[in-house]
Design an enzyme around this catalytic site. Structure first.
Site, mmCIF file in Angstrom:
data_model
loop_
_atom_site.group_PDB
_atom_site.id
_atom_site.type_symbol
_atom_site.label_atom_id
_atom_site.label_comp_id
_atom_site.label_asym_id
_atom_site.label_seq_id
_atom_site.Cartn_x
_atom_site.Cartn_y
_atom_site.Cartn_z
ATOM 1 N N ASP A 54 0.879 -1.137 -0.029
ATOM 2 C CA ASP A 54 0.107 0.141 0.063
ATOM 3 C C ASP A 54 0.880 1.206 -0.030
ATOM 4 O OD1 ASP A 54 -2.780 -1.019 -0.168
ATOM 5 O OD2 ASP A 54 -2.969 -1.265 2.329
ATOM 6 N N GLU A 79 -3.870 6.826 2.927
ATOM 7 C CA GLU A 79 -4.314 6.053 4.082
ATOM 8 C C GLU A 79 -3.284 5.853 5.072
ATOM 9 O OE1 GLU A 79 -6.634 1.923 4.957
ATOM 10 O OE2 GLU A 79 -6.121 2.468 3.057
ATOM 11 N N ASP A 154 -6.257 6.118 -1.825
ATOM 12 C CA ASP A 154 -6.423 4.666 -1.336
ATOM 13 C C ASP A 154 -5.631 3.935 -2.140
ATOM 14 O OD1 ASP A 154 -6.950 2.431 0.050
ATOM 15 O OD2 ASP A 154 -9.204 3.114 0.396
ATOM 16 N N ILE A 156 -4.655 0.453 -2.243
ATOM 17 C CA ILE A 156 -5.510 -0.759 -2.540
ATOM 18 C C ILE A 156 -6.681 -0.673 -1.479
ATOM 19 C CG2 ILE A 156 -5.324 -2.973 -2.724
ATOM 20 C CD1 ILE A 156 -2.262 -3.049 -2.818
ATOM 21 N N ASP A 157 -7.710 -0.372 -2.058
ATOM 22 C CA ASP A 157 -8.992 -0.429 -1.135
ATOM 23 C C ASP A 157 -9.475 -2.021 -1.051
ATOM 24 O OD1 ASP A 157 -11.231 0.736 0.260
ATOM 25 O OD2 ASP A 157 -12.433 0.226 -1.369
ATOM 26 N N THR A 159 -8.288 -4.282 1.037
ATOM 27 C CA THR A 159 -7.064 -4.980 1.035
ATOM 28 C C THR A 159 -7.391 -6.335 1.322
ATOM 29 O OG1 THR A 159 -5.786 -2.936 1.868
ATOM 30 C CG2 THR A 159 -4.596 -4.988 2.314
ATOM 31 N N ASP A 307 -11.559 6.606 0.892
ATOM 32 C CA ASP A 307 -12.651 5.427 0.363
ATOM 33 C C ASP A 307 -13.422 6.291 -0.391
ATOM 34 O OD1 ASP A 307 -11.639 3.054 1.786
ATOM 35 O OD2 ASP A 307 -12.574 4.074 3.779
#
Length: 383
Positions: A54, A79, A154, A156-157, A159, A307
């Site tokens: 991330d 994030e 974000d 990698i939303d 995860t 997000d």
């Protein structure tokens, strides 16, 4: 703004490549999914390799945007923290260096000298994606300067879906509740003065598998909403017949952990068969953008600015939006009150850590104002 949009589409594709490489290359994949037991629990880089993936995506986007638009440096938020502690107890700040070799050396210091994994990751970070044509971005004129804008990333939303890695096949016209396709790269742009989202880029790294080579291929979505300018890569949904006049009942996407009282209230509105469930906040909002669901409802404050910022811009471009559910449920509030739309420039000062940037009042993501009214009417007095 057209230059910024094209840059964000390019860095989002670079980010998608990093996400795919972490699953395709054995040395990286082993770190990604390795069971954390015994002594490994004390080795932070193994516990947090998913977080490192991330972070490198986040820092790559921050580096590339800052290089082209230096006036945005300091307003590119993500994030993740970029500080790591390796197995020797040394603190390492993860950044993207000027060269691939420099980035590899820095990553090796986080990965306790694992030069193979570090080199693979650095190569993906510094490799430009294949040039792609983004229809609709040429000639886009928006009366904004980069110095007026901030960014939420974000990297990698969803995860957990990315780590688990289930390879579901996407059916045309249907959402799937879980799987790799729920993992998204989200880059949202907002006005520093008002917090209004004005541009969003979504990249779905695991959209389909190439029949020829077997590798994953992605798909991207983008939107711009600024005053009268509303442009989106996704077509506007056609007018839908009103349910009260015998038309199709609206469909709602929820989290499987949603409160029972909310599920019951919404089921009474549209029927229990119209409640569907999916993983990932970003993916659920994307389902609304694509018309796979009409509305996404979340009663908990469990999502964050990173997000929702990117997909919010796309929904605004389509005539919809994302509102704070709690604000809409206040007796004095009207569902179409623009004061209830989420904004992205102010933190919740009474909270600490990541919670400062939570969408604390829950949310409703919608494309149609009348459907938003119906949802608020069904929930008022019950939540």
């Amino acid at each position: 703004m057209a230059d910024l949009l094209r840059l964000l589409l390019r860095v989002a594709e670079k980010a998608a490549n990093v996400a795919r490489v972490c699953r395709q290359e054995a040395p990286l994949f082993q770190l990604l999914v390795q069971e954390k037991t015994g002594d490994d629990k004390n080795k932070k880089f193994l516990q947090d390799f998913k977080t490192l993936a991330d972070v490198v995506i986040q820092e790559m986007i921050r580096h590339d945007v800052g290089a082209q638009f230096p006036e945005m440096v300091g307003y590119i938020h993500g994030e993740e923290s970029n500080k790591f502690e390796n197995g020797l107890g040394e603190s390492v700040t993860v950044t993207v260096c000027a060269t691939e070799q420099g980035t590899a050396a820095l990553l090796a210091s986080v990965l306790d000298g694992d030069e193979t994994a570090a080199s693979l990751l650095a190569r993906a970070i510094h490799q430009d994606p294949e040039s792609t044509v983004h229809a609709g971005t040429d000639g886009l004129t928006v009366p904004l300067s980069p110095s007026e804008l901030g960014i939420w990333i974000d990297p990698i939303d969803a995860t957990s879906q990315y780590i688990e890695g289930r390879e579901e096949v996407l059916e045309e016209g249907h959402l799937s509740p879980s799987g790799l396709h729920c993992a998204l790269v989200l880059i949202g742009v907002y006005l520093r003065s008002t917090g209004e989202p004005v541009m969003g880029v979504i990249n779905q790294p695991f959209n389909y598998k190439d029949p020829a080579g077997g590798g994953w291929r992605g798909k991207h979505f983008w939107g711009v909403s600024c005053g009268a300018i509303r442009v989106c890569s996704v077509s506007r949904p056609s007018d839908r017949p009103d349910q009260s006049k015998g038309g199709r009942a609206m469909s709602l996407v929820l989290s499987s952990s949603e409160k029972e009282v909310v599920k019951e209230a919404l089921a009474s509105l549209c029927g229990p068969d119209k409640l569907v469930y999916a993983s990932g906040a970003g993916y659920k909002i994307l389902c609304v953008i694509q018309g796979l669901a009409d509305v996404y409802v979340l009663s908990e404050g469990s999502t964050f600015k990173w997000d929702s910022c990117a997909p919010h811009a796309l929904l605004l471009a389509l005539g919809g939006g994302i509102v704070d559910l709690n604000k809409c449920l206040q007796p004095s509030s009207e569902p179409d009150d623009h004061q209830a739309e989420l904004v992205y420039h102010q933190s919740n000062t009474e909270c600490k850590g990541a919670d400062r940037w939570a969408n604390g009042g829950g949310l409703v993501a919608y494309r149609d104002q009348a459907q938003l009214h119906s949802i608020i009417g069904a929930l008022r007095g019950k939540v």
